[in-house]
Write a protein that holds these residues in place. Sequence first.
Motif, PDB file in Angstrom:
ATOM      1  N   GLN A   1      -7.803  22.136 -48.702  1.00 46.90           N
ATOM      2  CA  GLN A   1      -6.880  21.499 -49.635  1.00 46.90           C
ATOM      3  C   GLN A   1      -5.834  20.709 -48.865  1.00 46.90           C
TER       4      GLN A   1
ATOM      5  N   VAL B   1      -6.836  25.293 -44.876  1.00 49.47           N
ATOM      6  CA  VAL B   1      -7.851  26.128 -45.509  1.00 49.47           C
ATOM      7  C   VAL B   1      -7.099  27.095 -46.413  1.00 49.47           C
TER       8      VAL B   1
ATOM      9  N   ASP C   1     -13.571  33.601 -54.772  1.00 48.46           N
ATOM     10  CA  ASP C   1     -14.488  33.260 -53.682  1.00 48.46           C
ATOM     11  C   ASP C   1     -13.819  33.258 -52.306  1.00 48.46           C
TER      12      ASP C   1
ATOM     13  N   LYS D   1     -11.298  27.250 -49.123  1.00 49.51           N
ATOM     14  CA  LYS D   1     -11.476  25.847 -49.519  1.00 49.51           C
ATOM     15  C   LYS D   1     -10.485  24.980 -48.764  1.00 49.51           C
TER      16      LYS D   1
ATOM     17  N   ASN E   1     -16.839  22.383 -51.812  1.00 52.63           N
ATOM     18  CA  ASN E   1     -15.657  22.472 -50.960  1.00 52.63           C
ATOM     19  C   ASN E   1     -15.597  23.899 -50.457  1.00 52.63           C
ATOM     20  N   LYS E   2     -16.160  24.153 -49.278  1.00 50.62           N
ATOM     21  CA  LYS E   2     -16.193  25.494 -48.712  1.00 50.62           C
ATOM     22  C   LYS E   2     -16.017  25.394 -47.204  1.00 50.62           C
TER      23      LYS E   2
ATOM     24  N   GLU F   1     -13.512  32.666 -45.370  1.00 48.91           N
ATOM     25  CA  GLU F   1     -14.151  31.703 -46.258  1.00 48.91           C
ATOM     26  C   GLU F   1     -13.105  31.237 -47.253  1.00 48.91           C
TER      27      GLU F   1
END
Length: 168
Positions: free
Chosen positions: A85, A102, A108, A83, A6-7, A81
């Motif tokens: 959700q 995002v 990260d 994830k 998930n990125k 950058e």
Amino acid sequence: MAGSVNKVILVGNLGNEPEVRQFQNGGSVCNLSIATSETWKDKNTGERREKTEWHRVAIFSEGLVRVAQNYLKKGSKVYLEGKLQTRKWQDQNGQDKYTTEVVLQGFDATLVMLDGRGEGGGAGAGGGNRGYSQDSVAYGNQGGGAGPRQMDGPAQNFSQDFDDEIPF
């Protein structure tokens, strides 16, 4: 190998000023609206076409919230950058609603300013790029240090240090 990834990576421009809200527990969140665009030439008419997508971004990392609040403005070009959700919430009528965004949170999460300091409007500056990871350490300088570093002093000539008879 991981079972899933998930990125999200976005390069775009802020559509509005960053919106920072404080939580009762002392934490904060910064909400951004990021526009990404693609352009192409229509084969039938020959005219240039453009399609813009809007992305909701929520920043929970304390250092990145400070950077967004202090340095980003409407029109700023950024690299993000995070994830993807989806969260559930209820509107005023009690109806369940879902929002996908995002999220930049944790180690990260990455935010890189692609404009120079104080610039905006999507004009990509050559120098002065500042990037920040979750702890506000310069992106690409994550091996320690407390922020962006600049080289001082005259350029040195290292050409005499190299051996000319390298076997490969």
